[in-house]
Design an enzyme around this catalytic site. Structure first.
Site, mmCIF file in Angstrom:
data_model
loop_
_atom_site.group_PDB
_atom_site.id
_atom_site.type_symbol
_atom_site.label_atom_id
_atom_site.label_comp_id
_atom_site.label_asym_id
_atom_site.label_seq_id
_atom_site.Cartn_x
_atom_site.Cartn_y
_atom_site.Cartn_z
ATOM 1 N N SER A 40 -19.385 -52.913 29.222
ATOM 2 C CA SER A 40 -18.923 -53.607 28.018
ATOM 3 C C SER A 40 -18.918 -52.591 26.882
ATOM 4 O O SER A 40 -19.763 -52.591 26.011
ATOM 5 C CB SER A 40 -19.830 -54.799 27.701
ATOM 6 N N HIS A 154 -21.828 -58.273 32.820
ATOM 7 C CA HIS A 154 -22.799 -57.789 33.810
ATOM 8 C C HIS A 154 -23.221 -58.865 34.803
ATOM 9 O O HIS A 154 -24.019 -58.607 35.693
ATOM 10 C CB HIS A 154 -24.060 -57.268 33.118
ATOM 11 N N GLN A 162 -24.470 -61.726 27.039
ATOM 12 C CA GLN A 162 -24.612 -60.702 28.081
ATOM 13 C C GLN A 162 -26.055 -60.474 28.546
ATOM 14 O O GLN A 162 -26.301 -60.245 29.726
ATOM 15 C CB GLN A 162 -24.043 -59.388 27.545
ATOM 16 N N GLU A 163 -27.010 -60.485 27.591
ATOM 17 C CA GLU A 163 -28.378 -60.097 27.958
ATOM 18 C C GLU A 163 -29.404 -61.009 27.300
ATOM 19 O O GLU A 163 -29.324 -61.270 26.099
ATOM 20 C CB GLU A 163 -28.666 -58.648 27.514
ATOM 21 N N GLU A 204 -27.852 -55.037 35.479
ATOM 22 C CA GLU A 204 -29.048 -54.392 34.935
ATOM 23 C C GLU A 204 -30.329 -54.901 35.589
ATOM 24 O O GLU A 204 -31.423 -54.728 35.058
ATOM 25 C CB GLU A 204 -29.075 -54.565 33.408
ATOM 26 N N ASP A 242 -28.698 -59.892 23.646
ATOM 27 C CA ASP A 242 -27.487 -59.115 23.354
ATOM 28 C C ASP A 242 -26.314 -60.029 23.659
ATOM 29 O O ASP A 242 -25.984 -60.249 24.828
ATOM 30 C CB ASP A 242 -27.416 -57.824 24.184
ATOM 31 N N GLU A 284 -28.428 -58.722 19.256
ATOM 32 C CA GLU A 284 -27.533 -57.557 19.252
ATOM 33 C C GLU A 284 -26.088 -58.046 19.362
ATOM 34 O O GLU A 284 -25.809 -59.023 20.067
ATOM 35 C CB GLU A 284 -27.898 -56.672 20.447
ATOM 36 N N ASP A 311 -24.313 -52.526 18.264
ATOM 37 C CA ASP A 311 -24.082 -51.646 19.421
ATOM 38 C C ASP A 311 -22.596 -51.290 19.472
ATOM 39 O O ASP A 311 -22.193 -50.223 18.994
ATOM 40 C CB ASP A 311 -24.548 -52.355 20.699
ATOM 41 N N LYS A 336 -27.169 -44.987 21.987
ATOM 42 C CA LYS A 336 -26.781 -44.634 23.356
ATOM 43 C C LYS A 336 -26.095 -43.263 23.316
ATOM 44 O O LYS A 336 -24.986 -43.149 22.802
ATOM 45 C CB LYS A 336 -25.767 -45.637 23.893
ATOM 46 N N HIS A 364 -30.331 -47.650 27.533
ATOM 47 C CA HIS A 364 -29.627 -47.217 28.753
ATOM 48 C C HIS A 364 -28.195 -47.760 28.721
ATOM 49 O O HIS A 364 -27.793 -48.381 27.736
ATOM 50 C CB HIS A 364 -30.376 -47.778 29.973
ATOM 51 N N ARG A 365 -27.436 -47.583 29.831
ATOM 52 C CA ARG A 365 -26.145 -48.254 30.011
ATOM 53 C C ARG A 365 -26.233 -49.164 31.239
ATOM 54 O O ARG A 365 -27.145 -49.032 32.053
ATOM 55 C CB ARG A 365 -25.003 -47.241 30.231
ATOM 56 N N SER A 366 -25.239 -50.032 31.396
ATOM 57 C CA SER A 366 -25.288 -50.927 32.560
ATOM 58 C C SER A 366 -25.066 -50.170 33.862
ATOM 59 O O SER A 366 -25.573 -50.552 34.905
ATOM 60 C CB SER A 366 -24.277 -52.055 32.396
ATOM 61 N N LYS A 387 -34.565 -50.367 25.443
ATOM 62 C CA LYS A 387 -34.107 -51.341 26.437
ATOM 63 C C LYS A 387 -33.541 -50.574 27.617
ATOM 64 O O LYS A 387 -32.720 -49.664 27.460
ATOM 65 C CB LYS A 387 -33.117 -52.355 25.854
HETATM 66 P P1 PGA Z 1 -22.952 -51.504 28.666
HETATM 67 O O1 PGA Z 1 -23.946 -52.653 28.248
HETATM 68 O O2 PGA Z 1 -23.736 -50.339 29.094
HETATM 69 O O3 PGA Z 1 -22.140 -52.138 29.768
HETATM 70 O O4 PGA Z 1 -22.104 -51.219 27.434
HETATM 71 C C1 PGA Z 1 -25.115 -52.418 27.525
HETATM 72 C C2 PGA Z 1 -25.064 -53.061 26.159
HETATM 73 O O5 PGA Z 1 -24.066 -53.692 25.777
HETATM 74 O O6 PGA Z 1 -26.022 -52.929 25.411
HETATM 75 ZN ZN ZN Z 2 -24.998 -54.154 23.720
#
Ligand code: PGA
Ligand code: ZN
Length: 425
Positions: A40, A154, A162-163, A204, A242, A284, A311, A336, A364-366, A387
């Site tokens: 994403s 994800h 998403q999270e 994740e 998130d 987020e 983000d 990131k 991190h990343r997904s 995270k």
């Molecule tokens: P991504 O997701 O690594 O797929 O961008 C992580 C996030 O959105 O924080």
């Molecule tokens: Zn994010």
């Protein structure tokens, strides 16, 4: 001195190729790093270089590796590099585009992280301490934010946010925080299997149950925290979301969550009702990356109550963070390294966040590898938060386990947000 540069394709946690770089030093030491990959991604991120064509569904890194061997190798080898700035500026100059469109941010970030390891090794300083020196910060162990329910890009495609993360904010130390995170994760897994028969896993490592309503997820989290024997909020375990709102935005400040349409103001009210009802300390990307009004208004209304993290909004870019700080978009920044392509760019984003009193959460990343750089970065920045996904799956626990190693080998490191150098105001 860098005697040689080598790279290879490896698989990331989603089974797509990514680039791994070795810098071979004159003393024979290998400084190694690999690039993660987002799913994403923000529209303004540095560009990831991918092959076109059939191999790996168009996600190959053959071209990126060719650039590493034919352009970056002759640039870096047989030279003594004294600092990271020099290396990263040479990479940016070689690229000669604003966002690493030619070399690829994946190629650049793996090289830049490997250069950090090489320089820290040469100076005989542990990487987290070396990063703290560059940032002029007091290093500290961060509060882990465990992503235990995965939706959005994800997950299964039914849950819009998403999270859903848990943060053991009242833990006595890092070991305690990791134990609490794992216990709640296991309790939640049992609970979901009991009530929904099954539960898949998202990218994740969090569960991806057949649930569409964010409040049903939050009820599950609250039940799991209590069933595992913990309290809520600052007395125990706190919840972070998130939303990754790009995913459910369809232009003009219009959103759809769980089948209900919202405009930016009613979505803001919905978030505020969730904050009223549940122990949430952080959201987020509550709004899409281009919904300036959404960010501004929500921050004005809720910024004193929770941490609001940009983000996709900021993509670790100093100009975008400065603009957001000037216009009151948020009180926190996600960090990131591969969004910007170099560690120097990442450190500049961390410096700016501190100067503007914005909390910085390292991420991190997904799509991940076993590389643990973000754990060193979170400690070195003393930012108080990391995270790195669920407390399960190899590529996620690599980061948390590295924190445990740092806690053991550098026992003077304090733990937790109280030591953060960039607290939200
Ligand atoms: P991504 O997701 O690594 O797929 O961008 C992580 C996030 O959105 O924080
Ligand atoms: Zn994010």
């Amino acid at each position: 001195e860098i005697a040689d540069v080598r790279g290879r394709p490896i698989l990331d946690s989603r089974g797509y190729p990514t680039i791994e770089v070795d810098l071979i030093l004159a003393d024979g030491t290998i400084a190694r790093a690999s690039a993660p990959a987002g799913a994403s991604t923000g529209a303004h991120e540095a560009v990831e270089l991918r092959d076109e064509g059939a191999a790996f569904e168009g996600r190959g890194v053959t071209h990126a590796l060719r650039i590493l061997h034919t352009e970056i190798r002759p640039l870096l080898r047989m030279r003594a590099w004294n600092d990271l700035d020099e290396v990263d500026h040479a990479l940016a100059a070689l690229d000669a585009t604003p966002h690493f469109a030619r070399l690829g941010a994946n190629t650049a970030v793996a090289t830049s992280i490997a250069a950090c390891r090489a320089l820290a090794h040469t100076q005989q300083v542990p990487l987290h301490r070396w990063l703290a020196q560059l940032l002029d910060t007091a290093p500290a162990l961060p509060v882990p934010h465990f992503n235990i329910i995965n939706g959005g890009a994800h997950g299964r495609g039914e849950l819009d946010f998403q999270e859903f993360m848990i943060a053991p904010v009242a833990a006595a130390d890092l070991e305690d925080a990791i134990r609490i995170g794992a216990e709640v994760y296991h309790t939640l897994g049992r609970q979901l299997r009991r009530r929904h028969g099954t539960t898949g896993l998202g990218d994740e490592g969090g569960f991806a149950p057949p649930i569409t309503d964010p409040e049903v997820v939050l009820d599950h989290l609250v039940d799991a925290i209590a069933a595992a024997g913990y309290g809520f909020g600052s007395d125990g375990v706190s919840i972070a979301i998130d939303a990754a709102a790009n995913h459910f935005h369809h232009g003009d400040g219009k959103y759809t969550v769980n089948g209900t349409d919202y405009d930016r103001d009613s979505l803001s009210q919905y978030y505020q009702s969730l904050i009223d009802e549940y122990p949430i300390h952080l959201i987020e990307d509550p709004f899409a990356e281009d919904d300036d009004l959404g960010w501004k208004r929500f921050h004005a209304r809720a910024g004193h109550r929770i941490q609001i993290v940009g983000d996709d909004l900021y993509v670790t870019d100093v100009d975008r963070i400065r603009y957001g700080a000037d216009h009151g978009y948020s009180n926190a920044v996600l960090i990131k390294p591969n969004q910007v392509g170099t560690v120097t760019g990442t450190l500049n984003a961390l410096r700016l966040a501190r100067a503007r009193s914005m909390t910085a959460m390292v991420s991190h990343r997904s799509g991940e590898t076993l590389d643990t750089f973000v754990a060193d970065l979170a400690v070195g920045a003393g930012s108080g938060q990391l995270k790195a996904g669920a407390p399960a799956r190899g590529e996620r626990i690599a980061k948390y386990n590295h924190l445990l190693y740092l806690a053991e080998t550098d026992p003077s490191l304090p733990y937790g947000p109280a030591h953060s150098t960039a607290q939200a105001g």
